[in-house]
Design a protein around this motif. Structure first.
Motif, PDB file in Angstrom:
ATOM      1  N   VAL A 118       0.850  -1.193   0.000  1.00  0.00           N
ATOM      2  CA  VAL A 118       0.000   0.000   0.000  1.00  0.00           C
ATOM      3  C   VAL A 118       0.887   1.245   0.000  1.00  0.00           C
ATOM      4  O   VAL A 118       1.233   1.780   1.046  1.00  0.00           O
ATOM      5  CB  VAL A 118      -0.956   0.002   1.210  1.00  0.00           C
ATOM      6  N   LYS A 119       1.245   1.676  -1.182  1.00  0.00           N
ATOM      7  CA  LYS A 119       2.050   2.886  -1.350  1.00  0.00           C
ATOM      8  C   LYS A 119       1.208   3.947  -2.046  1.00  0.00           C
ATOM      9  O   LYS A 119       0.689   3.711  -3.137  1.00  0.00           O
ATOM     10  CB  LYS A 119       3.303   2.582  -2.178  1.00  0.00           C
ATOM     11  N   PRO A 120       1.053   5.122  -1.430  1.00  0.00           N
ATOM     12  CA  PRO A 120       0.246   6.177  -2.067  1.00  0.00           C
ATOM     13  C   PRO A 120       0.818   6.558  -3.429  1.00  0.00           C
ATOM     14  O   PRO A 120       2.027   6.615  -3.630  1.00  0.00           O
ATOM     15  CB  PRO A 120       0.354   7.342  -1.073  1.00  0.00           C
ATOM     16  N   LEU A 121      -0.082   6.793  -4.358  1.00  0.00           N
ATOM     17  CA  LEU A 121       0.311   7.233  -5.694  1.00  0.00           C
ATOM     18  C   LEU A 121       0.313   8.755  -5.702  1.00  0.00           C
ATOM     19  O   LEU A 121      -0.730   9.398  -5.509  1.00  0.00           O
ATOM     20  CB  LEU A 121      -0.671   6.693  -6.737  1.00  0.00           C
ATOM     21  N   LEU A 122       1.486   9.323  -5.893  1.00  0.00           N
ATOM     22  CA  LEU A 122       1.606  10.773  -5.912  1.00  0.00           C
ATOM     23  C   LEU A 122       0.905  11.334  -7.144  1.00  0.00           C
ATOM     24  O   LEU A 122       1.081  10.836  -8.256  1.00  0.00           O
ATOM     25  CB  LEU A 122       3.079  11.180  -5.902  1.00  0.00           C
ATOM     26  N   LEU A 123       0.113  12.367  -6.921  1.00  0.00           N
ATOM     27  CA  LEU A 123      -0.673  12.942  -8.007  1.00  0.00           C
ATOM     28  C   LEU A 123      -0.060  14.233  -8.544  1.00  0.00           C
ATOM     29  O   LEU A 123      -0.751  15.027  -9.185  1.00  0.00           O
ATOM     30  CB  LEU A 123      -2.103  13.211  -7.526  1.00  0.00           C
ATOM     31  N   ASP A 124       1.242  14.440  -8.264  1.00  0.00           N
ATOM     32  CA  ASP A 124       1.869  15.650  -8.779  1.00  0.00           C
ATOM     33  C   ASP A 124       2.012  15.592 -10.296  1.00  0.00           C
ATOM     34  O   ASP A 124       2.096  16.611 -10.966  1.00  0.00           O
ATOM     35  CB  ASP A 124       3.236  15.872  -8.129  1.00  0.00           C
ATOM     36  N   ASN A 125       2.047  14.362 -10.831  1.00  0.00           N
ATOM     37  CA  ASN A 125       2.056  14.184 -12.279  1.00  0.00           C
ATOM     38  C   ASN A 125       0.851  13.323 -12.635  1.00  0.00           C
ATOM     39  O   ASN A 125       0.831  12.126 -12.403  1.00  0.00           O
ATOM     40  CB  ASN A 125       3.355  13.504 -12.734  1.00  0.00           C
ATOM     41  N   HIS A 126      -0.183  13.952 -13.184  1.00  0.00           N
ATOM     42  CA  HIS A 126      -1.454  13.266 -13.385  1.00  0.00           C
ATOM     43  C   HIS A 126      -1.458  12.332 -14.585  1.00  0.00           C
ATOM     44  O   HIS A 126      -2.342  11.484 -14.701  1.00  0.00           O
ATOM     45  CB  HIS A 126      -2.584  14.291 -13.555  1.00  0.00           C
ATOM     46  N   SER A 127      -0.519  12.478 -15.478  1.00  0.00           N
ATOM     47  CA  SER A 127      -0.585  11.761 -16.748  1.00  0.00           C
ATOM     48  C   SER A 127      -0.721  10.248 -16.614  1.00  0.00           C
ATOM     49  O   SER A 127      -1.418   9.633 -17.425  1.00  0.00           O
ATOM     50  CB  SER A 127       0.628  12.103 -17.623  1.00  0.00           C
ATOM     51  N   PRO A 128      -0.103   9.581 -15.602  1.00  0.00           N
ATOM     52  CA  PRO A 128      -0.270   8.119 -15.519  1.00  0.00           C
ATOM     53  C   PRO A 128      -1.708   7.672 -15.307  1.00  0.00           C
ATOM     54  O   PRO A 128      -2.057   6.535 -15.624  1.00  0.00           O
ATOM     55  CB  PRO A 128       0.613   7.734 -14.328  1.00  0.00           C
ATOM     56  N   ILE A 129      -2.556   8.534 -14.748  1.00  0.00           N
ATOM     57  CA  ILE A 129      -3.940   8.122 -14.499  1.00  0.00           C
ATOM     58  C   ILE A 129      -4.892   8.675 -15.554  1.00  0.00           C
ATOM     59  O   ILE A 129      -6.096   8.408 -15.479  1.00  0.00           O
ATOM     60  CB  ILE A 129      -4.406   8.542 -13.085  1.00  0.00           C
ATOM     61  N   PHE A 130      -4.377   9.422 -16.519  1.00  0.00           N
ATOM     62  CA  PHE A 130      -5.242   9.932 -17.575  1.00  0.00           C
ATOM     63  C   PHE A 130      -5.681   8.792 -18.499  1.00  0.00           C
ATOM     64  O   PHE A 130      -4.992   7.789 -18.659  1.00  0.00           O
ATOM     65  CB  PHE A 130      -4.531  11.009 -18.404  1.00  0.00           C
ATOM     66  N   GLY A 131      -6.832   8.975 -19.110  1.00  0.00           N
ATOM     67  CA  GLY A 131      -7.333   7.980 -20.049  1.00  0.00           C
ATOM     68  C   GLY A 131      -8.565   7.271 -19.515  1.00  0.00           C
ATOM     69  O   GLY A 131      -9.122   7.626 -18.469  1.00  0.00           O
ATOM     70  N   LYS A 132      -9.000   6.247 -20.247  1.00  0.00           N
ATOM     71  CA  LYS A 132     -10.211   5.513 -19.900  1.00  0.00           C
ATOM     72  C   LYS A 132      -9.872   4.306 -19.040  1.00  0.00           C
ATOM     73  O   LYS A 132      -8.914   3.579 -19.310  1.00  0.00           O
ATOM     74  CB  LYS A 132     -10.936   5.069 -21.170  1.00  0.00           C
ATOM     75  N   TRP A 133     -10.703   4.091 -17.996  1.00  0.00           N
ATOM     76  CA  TRP A 133     -10.521   2.973 -17.080  1.00  0.00           C
ATOM     77  C   TRP A 133     -11.847   2.228 -16.915  1.00  0.00           C
ATOM     78  O   TRP A 133     -12.901   2.856 -16.796  1.00  0.00           O
ATOM     79  CB  TRP A 133     -10.048   3.461 -15.708  1.00  0.00           C
ATOM     80  N   TYR A 213      -3.458   4.506  -5.027  1.00  0.00           N
ATOM     81  CA  TYR A 213      -2.319   3.714  -4.567  1.00  0.00           C
ATOM     82  C   TYR A 213      -1.644   3.041  -5.753  1.00  0.00           C
ATOM     83  O   TYR A 213      -2.281   2.743  -6.773  1.00  0.00           O
ATOM     84  CB  TYR A 213      -2.771   2.645  -3.564  1.00  0.00           C
ATOM     85  N   GLU A 214      -0.357   2.798  -5.584  1.00  0.00           N
ATOM     86  CA  GLU A 214       0.372   2.058  -6.607  1.00  0.00           C
ATOM     87  C   GLU A 214      -0.184   0.637  -6.685  1.00  0.00           C
ATOM     88  O   GLU A 214      -0.538   0.032  -5.672  1.00  0.00           O
ATOM     89  CB  GLU A 214       1.864   2.017  -6.273  1.00  0.00           C
ATOM     90  N   THR A 215      -0.240   0.119  -7.882  1.00  0.00           N
ATOM     91  CA  THR A 215      -0.786  -1.227  -8.070  1.00  0.00           C
ATOM     92  C   THR A 215      -0.198  -1.827  -9.348  1.00  0.00           C
ATOM     93  O   THR A 215       0.854  -1.390  -9.812  1.00  0.00           O
ATOM     94  CB  THR A 215      -2.332  -1.169  -8.111  1.00  0.00           C
ATOM     95  N   CYS A 216      -0.887  -2.817  -9.905  1.00  0.00           N
ATOM     96  CA  CYS A 216      -0.362  -3.511 -11.079  1.00  0.00           C
ATOM     97  C   CYS A 216      -0.284  -2.578 -12.282  1.00  0.00           C
ATOM     98  O   CYS A 216      -0.942  -1.533 -12.333  1.00  0.00           O
ATOM     99  CB  CYS A 216      -1.225  -4.728 -11.405  1.00  0.00           C
TER     100      CYS A 216
END
Length: 289
Positions: A118-133, A213-216
């Protein structure tokens, strides 16, 4: 704190990592018990364990033979006494080492595993979470939240950049069990490692605080807290999204461990695959198709 089942599985894994060392140590202890340490000039094991001619002077018990304790009862001084004393001292030292190893293994806890999981995902760079999920599986920590989740058959979201660096644009589409599709949009305000969003669904407003959180790889793990207008929590969801809606068995097991680390019960709801089409409109309120 991890739940009891996770604690058990992690503790067993930690103990297994120490088992080889402990087995070797016990093997050495057994050798010391059967044969005291000797130098080139010392008597052999057979000579040390051979009975004295006067058996009345020395009658080792079974325990003494196992642990190497040869005692002269009539004050006889023999070199075997010294050797056996040395043997008992070294055996005691080895026992101390064994106890220390056992304590270390027993003290191994799942906390370290949870810190890795359980490692928090830093949101200072949003690009990794952009897109469709596509939502694959969800969990909850309050029974009432389950009722709101199980009415949804499939769900997807799309995250994109906005004109402001602290705001992410979110568009969502849910297919309900009655085959109706609901779609809508919201602005997600990002502050540090948390996000806040307000949803208006069928003229009902709900407030949510999110953590990621960081995950697969190609996955998005989101902890969603449903809030009342006064900020009081109604409970939490844990959502695992993927790019395709599919998930490998090993990735699902990791998700379950992460859920346990975050104190979610061992209950999950799996989504279907029949997604609502993207009927995006210019207006933001949710609409029913």
């Amino acid at each position: 704190m991890c739940n009891k089942e996770l604690f058990k599985s992690f503790s067993l894994r930690a103990l297994s990592q120490c088992s080889l060392v402990i087995m070797l140590a016990y093997f050495c202890l057994g050798l010391l018990a059967l044969c005291p340490l000797t130098t080139a000039s010392d008597p052999t094991c057979e000579e040390l364990t051979a009975p004295l001619e006067d058996r009345s002077l020395w009658q080792p018990t079974v325990t003494q033979r196992i642990f190497g304790g040869g005692i002269l009862q009539a004050g006889l001084l023999d070199i075997s006494v010294l050797l056996r004393h040395l043997h008992s001292v070294m055996s005691a030292q080895l026992v101390v080492v064994l106890l220390a190893l056992t304590s270390l293994c027993a003290a191994a806890s799942p906390e370290h595993d949870c810190k890795d999981l359980v490692k928090p995902l830093l949101l200072d760079n949003h690009s990794p979470i952009f897109g469709k999920w596509v939502l694959h599986v969800g969990s909850w920590d309050t029974p009432g939240l389950k009722n709101d989740l199980v009415v949804v058959n499939t769900s997807w979201i799309e995250l994109s950049a906005s004109s402001r660096s602290d705001i992410i644009s979110l568009y969502w589409g849910d297919r309900l069990n009655d085959d109706k599709c609901l779609q809508g949009s919201a602005d997600v305000t990002v502050t540090g490692m948390t996000s806040n969003a307000t949803y208006n669904i069928n003229n009902h407003t709900s407030y949510h605080e999110g953590k990621y959180y960081e995950t697969c790889a190609e996955c998005l793990l989101s902890e969603d807290t449903t809030l009342l207008p006064d900020g009081k929590s109604l409970g939490r969801y844990l959502f695992l999204f993927t790019r395709t809606g599919k998930l490998e068995p090993s990735e699902l097991e990791t998700f379950k461990k992460q859920a346990a680390c975050l104190n979610f019960p061992d209950e999950y709801y799996f989504m279907g695959t029949n997604l609502c089409p993207d009927n995006r409109k210019t207006e933001t309120p949710a609409s029913a198709n």
